[in-house]
Design a protein around this motif. Structure first.
Motif, PDB file in Angstrom:
ATOM      1  N   PRO A   1      16.855  33.548  40.906  1.00 32.66           N
ATOM      2  CA  PRO A   1      16.772  33.447  42.239  1.00 32.66           C
ATOM      3  C   PRO A   1      16.716  35.072  42.955  1.00 32.66           C
ATOM      4  O   PRO A   1      17.597  35.449  43.602  1.00 32.66           O
TER       5      PRO A   1
ATOM      6  N   ALA B   1      10.062  25.889  37.100  1.00 37.32           N
ATOM      7  CA  ALA B   1      10.131  24.663  38.008  1.00 37.32           C
ATOM      8  C   ALA B   1      11.380  24.779  38.866  1.00 37.32           C
ATOM      9  O   ALA B   1      11.207  24.203  39.974  1.00 37.32           O
ATOM     10  N   VAL B   2      12.477  25.411  38.352  1.00 38.70           N
ATOM     11  CA  VAL B   2      13.612  25.392  39.221  1.00 38.70           C
ATOM     12  C   VAL B   2      13.320  26.133  40.473  1.00 38.70           C
ATOM     13  O   VAL B   2      13.900  25.561  41.485  1.00 38.70           O
ATOM     14  N   ALA B   3      12.621  27.199  40.338  1.00 35.48           N
ATOM     15  CA  ALA B   3      12.357  27.964  41.295  1.00 35.48           C
ATOM     16  C   ALA B   3      11.707  27.382  42.189  1.00 35.48           C
ATOM     17  O   ALA B   3      11.660  27.337  43.604  1.00 35.48           O
TER      18      ALA B   3
ATOM     19  N   VAL C   1      11.156  24.051  42.690  1.00 39.06           N
ATOM     20  CA  VAL C   1      11.944  22.744  43.491  1.00 39.06           C
ATOM     21  C   VAL C   1      12.870  23.400  44.320  1.00 39.06           C
ATOM     22  O   VAL C   1      12.920  22.774  45.557  1.00 39.06           O
ATOM     23  N   SER C   2      13.554  24.325  44.304  1.00 42.78           N
ATOM     24  CA  SER C   2      14.663  25.073  45.087  1.00 42.78           C
ATOM     25  C   SER C   2      13.647  25.636  46.371  1.00 42.78           C
ATOM     26  O   SER C   2      14.319  25.510  47.519  1.00 42.78           O
TER      27      SER C   2
ATOM     28  N   LEU D   1      13.014  22.524  48.247  1.00 43.03           N
ATOM     29  CA  LEU D   1      13.975  22.067  49.033  1.00 43.03           C
ATOM     30  C   LEU D   1      14.374  22.858  50.311  1.00 43.03           C
ATOM     31  O   LEU D   1      14.760  22.546  51.454  1.00 43.03           O
TER      32      LEU D   1
ATOM     33  N   GLU E   1      21.530  27.871  46.891  1.00 44.39           N
ATOM     34  CA  GLU E   1      19.939  27.662  47.114  1.00 44.39           C
ATOM     35  C   GLU E   1      19.012  27.693  46.080  1.00 44.39           C
ATOM     36  O   GLU E   1      18.295  26.876  45.739  1.00 44.39           O
ATOM     37  N   GLY E   2      19.324  28.867  45.390  1.00 40.15           N
ATOM     38  CA  GLY E   2      18.428  29.316  44.144  1.00 40.15           C
ATOM     39  C   GLY E   2      18.588  28.119  43.061  1.00 40.15           C
ATOM     40  O   GLY E   2      17.669  27.895  42.456  1.00 40.15           O
TER      41      GLY E   2
ATOM     42  N   SER F   1      18.033  22.860  42.624  1.00 39.91           N
ATOM     43  CA  SER F   1      17.100  21.920  42.041  1.00 39.91           C
ATOM     44  C   SER F   1      17.751  22.002  40.477  1.00 39.91           C
ATOM     45  O   SER F   1      17.037  21.088  39.970  1.00 39.91           O
TER      46      SER F   1
END
Lengths: 429, 429
Positions: A137, A307-309, A311-312, A315, B144-145, B148
């Motif tokens: 992040p 994908a984590v970045a 989807v975050s 959101l 936040e980061g 997901s």
């Protein structure tokens, strides 16, 4: 309860990871947002192709209009990569009233000005955490976590492929070609590795980092960029003997005179926090006035980390959307989103740092003295020097470490010495 | 253009840093928010006291009602520390319709359930980035980061004082008492260092990390906590010879069986990323399903680093407020803010890890054999063992490194051995 609709453009690696994360965390996401998040359309090139993830066939489409024309799609997630048609689709999505999440560094670095201006005009968000340093992040930390601070510098490993290759060379003693082949075999380098090992990918990311950290817009083509393909096993060994590890770094600095950006292989002292970053990992060291140094480290690429970045980001946009907040600050954090005019970078010649010089010269008396004299005449001091045992052809490889020096005098000295010299910069203290 | 009013409770170190940052970045903050942010009141105990920062005298007050009763104060920033009166003032501020920013780990760890419940009831925010790891945007990254992703573990250095002392012992060979005195002289340890070197401060922070990362509420008094005051120069040296650096770590793990939290000095392999964290720096290594490991590093305390977190929190709340978004998700990211019921932690006895054992025994034949036999009878395998040259009194210090073992068998073996043994855990692989 109304669902929030998402349209995804591209179902490659990161697209499949995004679909998988959205499915895996369906319940948690609903708990977070208060409403379900549903994928309504996935744009693909070929509906029949096998996928790394299960997607209901009726969601697949080859027609962008199916995404743009769906009034229930509020967020378009662009994961196609490259400049076109990504650029056109992002602009069309914004004009259709959609918010955009993207992990595409190329399109934002090349055409960001146009895209962010359009987003500001229509009052829609373009967020892009996944475009730099994968799932770390990092952009969010720069934009929100350090919002209260003034960032003066950043320096990091943002291309996992280059780091994987240099790390392999360091660990095994292999040359560049062998290490590249190994990286390709292990899936860490593309068949055409130019963008990664040439530094172009890192320059794209550095332009985006400069936008978020320094609030400046930069044409990535103007960033001095040097790849790693000229680094030899000898360089790695010689640097190690001098106490350094060679890393490909993206470096950004700003002071009262302007902003300097550069991408190049760099000799990093062995004990430095970036020297220990192994394999395909990324790490970025940020310097800011009040906080001082801070470091962000993790997997900078790959299906699930990126994908984590993504989807975050989805959101974040979704939460704001549901709260009735339709406009987010732009990439520099200002409202109304201000798109700065492109700036000219400080020339690389202004950078004063120590250099590693490697050259091969005939093993005859006076050669070393001649080179040293050329350097001396231009005010370049030598901190350390070493010479290999001469090889059968009677030439010997020599290495010099200079004291900090500006580019101009050093370049003039090397022209005068009239020898082909490989120069690498040392990380400034 | 309407200004956004802030009230600050406490003008110590972090309070002064906050006032200074708000002044220094006045123009940037206004560019970011669209309106000016002004300090309307600062609650102090003594109006006459000298301050580290210039504050207009008419802003200072000793009466909390001057803050609570000012309708133009939208955000109350609590920087007093300790449980009371911080708790009462935070609750009163929420009931007066204010949002709250705090850097107070003690009050949130001890009375967080009550405070977050009240915030949810009245629809106001309580944000607390500065309470853990100072200016490192760690809580924001977790919340936040990694929104997901599923966080499965975290492990870090969250008490700068303990790390400063252990680092000094490692570098200089000093004993604990001398290193503590040095830390006190350098301003890195309080006159009464109990909360830092005893692990209580780290346990408070770990409870907050568990709330944000795992979504669980934990009574910090139930976290197994071991300080560093029993670590000797001999332990540091013996660990180094075995390839380890001793660090005080806060460790959190969760799996299908529950959540385990603990604070204790830990033998960390020399090459590990946490082994290199020096001085008063903080670093937290997070493990999550999709991203894998990620690390956040920086200054975990001090006037300006903590102020960075506080002002970034103020900006986050202010931006939402100005956008008409009056309610933020609670500490676990769920809306409406769900305050989980307190959970019981998995017992420390469940943790299986290798141990370092140090004991002193008479240098007579058979002692080592007897201890080894006790361990063997309880199924504890010894990986390595070393013995000092016996001292003048005829006793010798011995060190053993066990294979991974659960607490129960090891404790039973040590009871049977009937020797006072210092045990330290190794970081699990």
């Amino acid at each position: 309860m109304k669902a929030l609709g998402v349209g995804i453009l591209g179902l490659g690696n990161v697209g499949a990871g995004t679909v998988r994360l959205l499915a895996e965390h369906r319940a948690r996401i609903e708990a977070r947002l208060g409403v379900p998040l549903t994928i309504r359309r996935v744009l693909v090139r070929d509906r029949a192709r096998e996928r790394a993830v299960d997607v209901a066939p009726e969601l697949l489409t080859t027609d962008i209009e199916d995404v743009l024309g769906d009034p229930n799609i509020a967020i378009v997630v662009e994961l196609m990569g490259g400049v076109e048609p990504a650029r056109s689709y992002i602009l069309a999505a914004l004009r259709a009233g959609k918010h955009v999440v993207t992990a595409n560094k190329a399109v934002l670095a090349e055409r960001g000005a146009e895209i962010f201006a359009e987003a500001a005009r229509v009052g829609r968000a373009v967020v892009f955490e996944g475009s730099v340093a994968g799932g770390i992040p990092l952009l969010r930390s720069l934009r929100e976590g350090l919002a209260s601070d003034r960032i003066t510098g950043l320096c990091g490993i943002v291309n996992g492929t280059s780091n994987y290759i240099l790390d392999a060379m360091t660990r095994t003693g292999a040359g560049f070609a062998d290490a590249l082949a190994g990286a390709q075999a292990a899936g860490y380098a593309e068949a055409d590795p130019t963008l990664d090992v040439g530094g172009g990918d890192a320059a794209h990311k550095l332009a985006l980092l400069a936008l978020v950290a320094f609030g400046v817009q930069v044409d990535p083509a103007t960033i001095p960029t040097e790849g790693i393909s000229h680094i030899t096993a000898f360089d790695i060994r010689a640097a190690a003997e001098l106490g350094f590890i060679i890393k490909s770094l993206a470096i950004g600095e700003r002071d009262e005179h302007g902003v300097g950006l550069r991408v190049h292989p760099t000799l990093v002292p062995r004990g430095h926090v970036l020297a220990g970053v192994q394999g395909a990992f990324n790490a970025v060291l940020v310097q800011s006035d009040a906080l001082g140094p801070s470091l962000y480290y993790g997997r900078g690429a790959g299906m699930m980390p990126t994908a984590v970045a993504v989807v975050s980001d989805i959101l974040e946009v979704a939460r704001d959307l549901l709260a009735g907040l339709y406009s987010r600050p732009g990439p520099t954090g200002q409202v109304p989103s201000a798109i700065p005019a492109p700036i000219a970078l400080r020339p690389l010649a202004d950078v004063v740092c120590a250099h590693y010089l490697r050259f091969r010269a005939p093993h005859v008396p006076g050669v070393l003295g001649r080179v040293a004299a050329c350097l001396g005449r231009h005010g370049v001091s030598i901190r350390r020097m070493s010479q290999e045992t001469p090889s059968d052809d009677g030439s010997a490889a020599m290495v010099m470490l200079t004291e900090p020096v500006a580019d101009g005098p050093l370049a003039a000295a090397l022209v005068e010495a009239a020898l082909p010299v490989t120069r690498l910069r040392l990380l400034a203290d």
